[in-house]
Enzyme design. Structure first.
Site, mmCIF file in Angstrom:
data_model
loop_
_atom_site.group_PDB
_atom_site.id
_atom_site.type_symbol
_atom_site.label_atom_id
_atom_site.label_comp_id
_atom_site.label_asym_id
_atom_site.label_seq_id
_atom_site.Cartn_x
_atom_site.Cartn_y
_atom_site.Cartn_z
ATOM 1 N N ASP A 1 -4.858 3.781 -2.079
ATOM 2 C CA ASP A 1 -6.096 4.220 -1.237
ATOM 3 C C ASP A 1 -6.370 5.530 -1.627
ATOM 4 O OD1 ASP A 1 -6.186 1.954 0.668
ATOM 5 O OD2 ASP A 1 -4.169 2.338 1.413
ATOM 6 N N ASP B 1 -7.049 -6.061 3.973
ATOM 7 C CA ASP B 1 -6.462 -4.872 3.855
ATOM 8 C C ASP B 1 -6.652 -4.122 5.271
ATOM 9 O OD1 ASP B 1 -5.589 -2.470 3.264
ATOM 10 O OD2 ASP B 1 -7.061 -1.519 2.070
ATOM 11 N N MET C 1 -11.991 4.978 -1.417
ATOM 12 C CA MET C 1 -12.938 5.374 -0.190
ATOM 13 C C MET C 1 -13.639 6.380 -0.424
ATOM 14 S SD MET C 1 -10.214 3.603 2.255
ATOM 15 C CE MET C 1 -9.000 3.643 0.987
ATOM 16 N N SER D 1 0.641 -1.208 0.048
ATOM 17 C CA SER D 1 0.042 -0.003 -0.075
ATOM 18 C C SER D 1 0.930 1.291 -0.215
ATOM 19 C CB SER D 1 -0.761 0.015 1.436
ATOM 20 O OG SER D 1 -1.505 1.373 1.354
ATOM 21 N N MET E 1 -12.247 -5.147 4.547
ATOM 22 C CA MET E 1 -11.304 -4.618 5.547
ATOM 23 C C MET E 1 -11.121 -5.208 6.582
ATOM 24 S SD MET E 1 -10.542 -2.120 3.641
ATOM 25 C CE MET E 1 -9.456 -1.196 4.698
ATOM 26 N N HIS F 1 -8.313 1.368 -4.624
ATOM 27 C CA HIS F 1 -9.423 1.302 -3.469
ATOM 28 C C HIS F 1 -9.724 2.473 -3.439
ATOM 29 C CE1 HIS F 1 -9.754 0.259 0.986
ATOM 30 N NE2 HIS F 1 -11.116 0.557 0.059
ATOM 31 N N HIS G 1 -1.114 -1.013 -4.200
ATOM 32 C CA HIS G 1 -2.319 -0.726 -3.763
ATOM 33 C C HIS G 1 -2.368 0.773 -3.413
ATOM 34 C CE1 HIS G 1 -6.087 -1.657 -1.441
ATOM 35 N NE2 HIS G 1 -5.673 -0.742 -0.771
ATOM 36 N N MET H 1 -9.006 8.517 -0.539
ATOM 37 C CA MET H 1 -9.877 8.738 0.378
ATOM 38 C C MET H 1 -10.467 10.264 -0.040
ATOM 39 S SD MET H 1 -8.104 7.392 3.687
ATOM 40 C CE MET H 1 -6.995 5.894 3.776
HETATM 41 C C1 DX5 Z 1 -6.680 1.864 5.419
HETATM 42 C C2 DX5 Z 1 -6.261 1.577 3.919
HETATM 43 C C3 DX5 Z 1 -5.286 0.401 3.871
HETATM 44 C C4 DX5 Z 1 -3.865 0.956 4.539
HETATM 45 C C5 DX5 Z 1 -3.225 -0.226 5.264
HETATM 46 O O1 DX5 Z 1 -7.737 2.640 5.251
HETATM 47 O O2 DX5 Z 1 -7.224 1.032 3.261
HETATM 48 O O3 DX5 Z 1 -4.892 0.022 2.500
HETATM 49 O O4 DX5 Z 1 -2.858 1.459 3.743
HETATM 50 O O5 DX5 Z 1 -2.464 0.110 5.979
HETATM 51 P P1 DX5 Z 1 -1.591 -0.911 6.901
HETATM 52 O O6 DX5 Z 1 -1.070 -1.982 6.338
HETATM 53 O O7 DX5 Z 1 -0.351 -0.102 7.635
HETATM 54 O O8 DX5 Z 1 -2.635 -1.343 8.039
HETATM 55 ZN ZN ZN Z 2 -6.872 0.177 1.012
#
Ligand code: DX5
Ligand code: ZN
Length: 262
Positions: free
Chosen positions: A79, A220, A113, A52, A182, A111, A77, A81
């Site tokens: 993320d 994740d 969000m 990630s 998740m 991903h 990956h 947001m």
């Molecule tokens: C959380 C994200 C994850 C995050 C995971 O909201 O969707 O992808 O990067 O990070 P770690 O591996 O540090 O828990």
């Molecule tokens: Zn994620």
């Protein structure tokens, strides 16, 4: 023909108009799918690491992506947001486009969000996303958005938060290439793994097997070598790791260890 073989549950796609990294993704990231076609239905997909980028160096994301590739990861990956669905702000489509311009040919595991992901899937597809995974929790046309993602030439995934029961996504299992469970509440890296998500993984894995479906089952949040092993035993095959991967002193060994999970 080859494309159908590597993405058996995706739409028939022509090669015309594909960019080089898209062609590469169509052939390389799914050796497991080829194996699926050659092996028994009950054979689990090989374990796959998706580092990630959230835990990478935000002043030099291209270098962090390259470090992941050099460690042997084929997936990255991303993320996304919006500060509404999850209480944080991260990257947008321009970040993906910039990583492509910097030369990354990794499979961009995207991903979203977002409260209204349907408004952004086209921008992320054009920016170089390989798959686009959307949350079940907000109210919008999930099935139509998943179909739209495929029409844009990407694979599609559905994701559910820790508080959302598996039953919420069950009707969509035949319409996705990936299910993301998740194992933390979305928003931040470095949170503790939610062990109470293991029964949810087992349930989704069981549905997958009973129905002969081929989607990847991804986890994740709080994933390290120990928790990945627990998730693997519960049916997961795709492992997002931010903190544990980017803090690992030997990233290649970390990637190999995930790939070697039985
Ligand atoms: C959380 C994200 C994850 C995050 C995971 O909201 O969707 O992808 O990067 O990070 P770690 O591996 O540090 O828990
Ligand atoms: Zn994620």
């Amino acid at each position: 023909m080859l494309v159908g073989a590597v993405a058996p549950n995706g739409p028939a796609q022509g090669l015309e108009g594909k960019r080089p990294y898209q062609l590469k993704q169509m052939i390389e990231p799914f050796p497991s799918s080829v194996i699926c076609l050659l092996s028994s239905d009950s054979m689990p997909l090989p374990s796959l690491l998706a580092p990630s980028l959230l835990a990478g160096d935000h002043a030099n994301l291209a270098a962090s992506a390259q470090a992941a590739a050099q460690a042997g990861a084929t997936w990255l990956h991303l993320d996304i947001m919006d500060g509404h669905f999850a209480p944080n702000l991260t990257f947008g489509p321009e970040t993906l486009a910039a990583l492509r311009r910097a030369g990354s040919t990794m499979y961009f595991d995207t991903h979203l969000m977002l409260d209204a992901p349907q408004r952004y899937v086209e921008a992320f597809a054009q920016a170089g996303a390989s798959n686009i995974t959307i949350h079940i929790e907000p109210a919008y046309d999930h099935r139509g958005t998943l179909a739209g993602i495929r029409q844009l030439g990407c694979q599609c995934g559905i994701v559910l938060n820790p508080g959302t029961p598996a039953a919420a996504i069950e009707p969509l299992l035949g319409a996705v290439d990936l299910v993301l469970v998740m194992t933390v509440q979305p928003g931040f890296g470095g949170q503790a793994f939610r062990r109470d998500m293991l029964p949810k993984l087992r349930q989704i894995d069981q549905w997958r097997e009973e129905r002969g479906l081929k989607f990847r089952l991804e986890v994740d949040g709080g994933i390290d070598l120990v928790t990945a092993g627990e998730c693997r035993a519960a049916g997961a095959d795709t492992f997002v790791a931010g903190t544990a991967f980017f803090r690992a002193t030997d990233k290649t060994a970390f990637a190999r260890a995930i790939g070697a999970l039985p």
